[in-house]
Motif scaffolding. Structure first.
Motif, PDB file in Angstrom:
ATOM      1  N   ARG A  77       0.820  -1.218   0.000  1.00 48.61           N
ATOM      2  CA  ARG A  77       0.000   0.000   0.000  1.00 48.61           C
ATOM      3  C   ARG A  77       0.857   1.273   0.000  1.00 48.61           C
ATOM      4  NH1 ARG A  77      -5.237   1.511   0.783  1.00 48.61           N
ATOM      5  NH2 ARG A  77      -5.664   3.475   1.860  1.00 48.61           N
ATOM      6  N   ILE A  78       1.904   1.309   0.800  1.00 44.28           N
ATOM      7  CA  ILE A  78       2.733   2.524   0.894  1.00 44.28           C
ATOM      8  C   ILE A  78       3.344   2.859  -0.463  1.00 44.28           C
ATOM      9  CG2 ILE A  78       4.838   3.506   1.894  1.00 44.28           C
ATOM     10  CD1 ILE A  78       4.187   2.008   4.475  1.00 44.28           C
ATOM     11  N   HIS A  79       3.861   1.846  -1.157  1.00 46.19           N
ATOM     12  CA  HIS A  79       4.433   2.067  -2.491  1.00 46.19           C
ATOM     13  C   HIS A  79       3.341   2.518  -3.466  1.00 46.19           C
ATOM     14  CE1 HIS A  79       6.885   1.505  -6.078  1.00 46.19           C
ATOM     15  NE2 HIS A  79       5.906   0.778  -6.585  1.00 46.19           N
ATOM     16  N   ALA A  80       2.153   1.888  -3.389  1.00 43.44           N
ATOM     17  CA  ALA A  80       1.050   2.249  -4.287  1.00 43.44           C
ATOM     18  C   ALA A  80       0.575   3.675  -4.021  1.00 43.44           C
ATOM     19  CB  ALA A  80      -0.097   1.258  -4.124  1.00 43.44           C
ATOM     20  N   LEU A  81       0.583   4.089  -2.738  1.00 42.73           N
ATOM     21  CA  LEU A  81       0.174   5.458  -2.400  1.00 42.73           C
ATOM     22  C   LEU A  81       1.142   6.488  -2.980  1.00 42.73           C
ATOM     23  CD1 LEU A  81      -0.961   5.035   1.321  1.00 42.73           C
ATOM     24  CD2 LEU A  81      -2.421   5.603  -0.629  1.00 42.73           C
ATOM     25  N   LYS A  82       2.427   6.175  -2.971  1.00 45.06           N
ATOM     26  CA  LYS A  82       3.415   7.081  -3.570  1.00 45.06           C
ATOM     27  C   LYS A  82       3.181   7.218  -5.073  1.00 45.06           C
ATOM     28  CE  LYS A  82       7.132   6.376  -0.192  1.00 45.06           C
ATOM     29  NZ  LYS A  82       8.468   5.797   0.046  1.00 45.06           N
ATOM     30  N   SER A  83       2.870   6.094  -5.723  1.00 50.64           N
ATOM     31  CA  SER A  83       2.581   6.129  -7.163  1.00 50.64           C
ATOM     32  C   SER A  83       1.309   6.928  -7.443  1.00 50.64           C
ATOM     33  CB  SER A  83       2.420   4.701  -7.699  1.00 50.64           C
ATOM     34  OG  SER A  83       3.613   3.967  -7.545  1.00 50.64           O
ATOM     35  N   LEU A  84       0.309   6.774  -6.572  1.00 50.54           N
ATOM     36  CA  LEU A  84      -0.945   7.507  -6.707  1.00 50.54           C
ATOM     37  C   LEU A  84      -0.702   9.008  -6.574  1.00 50.54           C
ATOM     38  CD1 LEU A  84      -4.079   7.506  -6.867  1.00 50.54           C
ATOM     39  CD2 LEU A  84      -4.094   7.243  -4.383  1.00 50.54           C
ATOM     40  N   SER A  85       0.073   9.398  -5.574  1.00 50.03           N
ATOM     41  CA  SER A  85       0.378  10.810  -5.353  1.00 50.03           C
ATOM     42  C   SER A  85       1.120  11.408  -6.545  1.00 50.03           C
ATOM     43  CB  SER A  85       1.214  10.969  -4.081  1.00 50.03           C
ATOM     44  OG  SER A  85       1.509  12.323  -3.843  1.00 50.03           O
ATOM     45  N   LYS A  86       2.089  10.675  -7.064  1.00 53.36           N
ATOM     46  CA  LYS A  86       2.869  11.142  -8.223  1.00 53.36           C
ATOM     47  C   LYS A  86       1.973  11.313  -9.453  1.00 53.36           C
ATOM     48  CE  LYS A  86       6.813   9.628 -11.101  1.00 53.36           C
ATOM     49  NZ  LYS A  86       7.688  10.805 -11.020  1.00 53.36           N
ATOM     50  N   ALA A  87       1.061  10.359  -9.656  1.00 55.20           N
ATOM     51  CA  ALA A  87       0.152  10.437 -10.809  1.00 55.20           C
ATOM     52  C   ALA A  87      -0.758  11.662 -10.703  1.00 55.20           C
ATOM     53  CB  ALA A  87      -0.686   9.162 -10.907  1.00 55.20           C
ATOM     54  N   CYS A  88      -1.293  11.926  -9.497  1.00 55.91           N
ATOM     55  CA  CYS A  88      -2.204  13.060  -9.314  1.00 55.91           C
ATOM     56  C   CYS A  88      -1.473  14.394  -9.426  1.00 55.91           C
ATOM     57  CB  CYS A  88      -2.895  12.963  -7.957  1.00 55.91           C
ATOM     58  SG  CYS A  88      -4.085  11.608  -7.820  1.00 55.91           S
ATOM     59  N   GLU A  89      -0.221  14.432  -9.016  1.00 55.26           N
ATOM     60  CA  GLU A  89       0.560  15.673  -9.073  1.00 55.26           C
ATOM     61  C   GLU A  89       1.057  15.962 -10.483  1.00 55.26           C
ATOM     62  OE1 GLU A  89       3.766  15.709  -6.312  1.00 55.26           O
ATOM     63  OE2 GLU A  89       2.491  15.707  -4.532  1.00 55.26           O
ATOM     64  N   GLU A  90       1.546  14.937 -11.178  1.00 53.85           N
ATOM     65  CA  GLU A  90       2.244  15.158 -12.444  1.00 53.85           C
ATOM     66  C   GLU A  90       1.353  14.994 -13.679  1.00 53.85           C
ATOM     67  OE1 GLU A  90       5.808  12.852 -12.671  1.00 53.85           O
ATOM     68  OE2 GLU A  90       6.556  13.561 -10.726  1.00 53.85           O
ATOM     69  N   TYR A  91       0.275  14.219 -13.547  1.00 48.89           N
ATOM     70  CA  TYR A  91      -0.571  13.941 -14.708  1.00 48.89           C
ATOM     71  C   TYR A  91      -2.016  14.386 -14.508  1.00 48.89           C
ATOM     72  CZ  TYR A  91       3.268  10.904 -16.214  1.00 48.89           C
ATOM     73  OH  TYR A  91       4.494  10.422 -16.591  1.00 48.89           O
ATOM     74  N   GLY A  92      -2.513  14.303 -13.277  1.00 49.98           N
ATOM     75  CA  GLY A  92      -3.925  14.574 -13.023  1.00 49.98           C
ATOM     76  C   GLY A  92      -4.831  13.442 -13.471  1.00 49.98           C
ATOM     77  N   PHE A  93      -4.236  12.379 -13.983  1.00 50.18           N
ATOM     78  CA  PHE A  93      -4.936  11.206 -14.509  1.00 50.18           C
ATOM     79  C   PHE A  93      -4.161   9.948 -14.148  1.00 50.18           C
ATOM     80  CE2 PHE A  93      -7.118  14.161 -17.240  1.00 50.18           C
ATOM     81  CZ  PHE A  93      -8.234  13.514 -17.741  1.00 50.18           C
TER      82      PHE A  93
END
Length: 377
Positions: A77-93
Motif C-alpha cells: 500500500r505505501i508504495h502504491a500510495l506514492k505512485s498515486l500521489s505522483k500520478a495526481c501531481e504530475e498527470y492529473g490522470f
C-alpha cells in the motif's frame, strides 16, 4: 438588387438558420440518422481550435500511470500510495486496474447505453430538459444553450443519489438500462470511496484510513464523501464524416472531485501533458480516473485537474461512461485546513454546486474558466 429583394433574401437565410438551429438541438445522432455527409457549420471549430491528426497514429499514443487497486489493499500500500500521489501531481490522470468490478457489469452498462442511443429520436427526446438539476437529462454538445460551436456529442445524464428517489425518473427503455445503471452506479460508488480513502492518505490527511476514529474530523470527511453526489454520464460520439473539423468535447476540466471513466475500445480521449495533446491508450477492463476541480481546491492546488478533450472517429461510433463524484450538492468545497500554512497559503475561495451551476448557465464552458473564477490572487 432592390431593397425589398435583399430583405426577402435576408429573411429567408434567417429562417433557414433558425430551422438548422432547431435541428442541431435534437442532437448529433439525429443528424446522422438523416444521412449527413458533411459536418454542418454549427460544428466547425475555428482553425486554431481544430485537432491535428499526425500521419503516424502512434506518435501521440500515450500510456497513463497505472495504479493497481489490489496493491492499494495489500502489503504494498505505501508504495502504491506514492505512485498515486505522483500520478495526481504530475498527470492529473491515472488508469486503475484490478478494481474488482465484474466484467459483466461493465459490459451490461456499455451495451445498455449503446441501446439507448439506438432508440428513436421520439423516445430519446422524452428526456430532454434545460433543468441542469433534473434527475435524468438527454442533450447534446456541452452546453447547448451557450455553445457558439456545438461539439460532436450526445449524452444521457443520470443523477444517482439517492437512488431510491431518482430511479423512477430514469428511462424505462431500453428495458435493461435501469438495472444495469443501478448495479454499475453502486459498484463505482464503492470503488470511488476506496480511492478517496487512498487519496486522503496520500495527502497526509489520515495516518491510515482503515482505522479512522469515528469521533475525529477525518471520519467526518469520509462520511461526507459517502453521502456525496454521483452523476452517470453516458456519452455517445457518432462517427463523423470530417473529424478534423470538430471535437467530441472541447478542452475542459471536470468540476467534481474524481471522475471514473469507462471507455470502449475506440480511442478518443486526449489529455494535455507537457504542453501537447496526447491520446490515451484504452486498457481493457480498466478505469481512467482523473482529478476534478473540487479535488484541486480541496488539496489547495497540490493535485491539479487537467485539461482533456475528445476526438471523433471517421468510421466508428464511440461510447464512454463517466461516473462523476463529489461532496453533497449542499456542501461547501474548500481547501483542507491541514494543507494550508505559511509556505502554502490558501489558493482558492470556497465554492459549492450552486455557484458552479449558476456559472455554467451564464458562461460558455471553456478550459478551466470556472476554476479560474475561484482562484485567490
Amino acid at each position: 438588387m432592390s431593397p425589398a429583394i435583399v430583405l426577402e433574401v435576408q429573411t429567408h437565410y434567417k429562417e433557414e438558420e433558425l430551422l438548422e438551429s432547431h435541428e442541431f438541438h435534437k442532437g448529433v445522432q439525429h443528424l446522422c440518422e438523416r444521412g449527413i455527409t458533411k459536418v454542418p457549420r454549427k460544428y466547425i471549430l475555428p482553425a486554431l481550435d481544430r485537432p491535428i491528426f499526425p500521419k503516424k497514429d502512434g506518435a501521440t499514443n500515450f500510456k497513463l500511470p497505472i495504479i493497481d487497486f489490489a496493491q492499494l489493499q495489500g502489503p504494498d500500500r505505501i508504495h502504491a500510495l506514492k505512485s498515486l500521489s505522483k500520478a495526481c501531481e504530475e498527470y492529473g490522470f491515472f488508469q486503475l486496474i484490478n478494481h474488482g468490478i465484474a466484467c459483466q457489469s461493465i459490459l451490461d452498462m456499455i451495451e445498455a447505453g449503446r441501446k439507448f442511443f439506438e432508440l428513436s429520436f421520439e423516445e430519446r427526446s422524452k428526456y430532454m430538459s434545460k433543468d441542469m438539476r433534473a434527475p435524468v437529462r438527454y442533450g447534446t454538445s456541452f452546453n447547448q444553450n451557450k455553445d457558439r460551436v456545438f461539439c460532436w456529442r450526445d449524452f444521457l445524464k443520470l443523477d444517482c443519489h439517492p437512488l431510491s428517489d431518482v430511479l423512477p425518473y430514469w428511462p424505462s427503455s431500453p428495458t435493461e438500462l435501469r438495472q444495469a445503471a443501478v448495479n454499475y452506479s453502486k459498484e463505482t460508488k464503492f470503488l470511488y470511496i476506496m480511492v478517496v480513502r487512498a487519496i486522503l492518505e496520500s495527502l497526509g490527511l489520515a495516518e491510515t484510513t482503515k482505522d479512522i476514529d469515528e469521533n475525529d474530523g477525518d471520519h467526518h470527511i469520509i462520511k461526507e464523501f459517502q453521502d456525496g453526489s454521483q452523476l452517470l454520464v453516458v456519452n455517445c460520439y457518432p462517427s463523423c464524416p470530417e473529424p478534423d473539423l470538430t471535437l467530441g468535447i472541447p478542452p475542459h476540466s471536470d468540476y467534481g472531485f474524481l471522475t471514473l471513466l469507462l471507455q470502449d475500445e475506440v480511442k478518443g480521449l486526449q489529455i494535455q501533458h507537457e504542453g501537447r495533446w496526447v491520446t490515451v491508450e484504452p486498457i481493457p477492463n480498466s478505469f481512467v480516473i482523473n482529478v476534478g476541480d473540487h479535488l484541486e481546491i480541496f488539496s489547495n492546488g497540490r493535485y491539479r485537474s487537467v485539461l482533456h478533450r475528445v476526438l471523433v472517429n471517421p468510421s466508428k461510433s464511440r461510447i464512454s461512461i463517466a461516473s462523476l463524484h463529489s461532496l453533497p450538492f449542499g456542501s461547501m468545497v474548500r481547501p483542507s485546513p491541514k494543507l494550508i500554512d505559511d509556505a502554502n497559503p490558501r489558493r482558492y475561495k470556497d465554492t459549492d454546486f450552486a455557484s458552479f451551476i449558476e456559472y455554467i448557465a451564464s458562461h460558455e464552458h471553456r478550459s478551466k474558466n470556472f476554476l479560474d473564477s475561484r482562484r485567490l490572487t
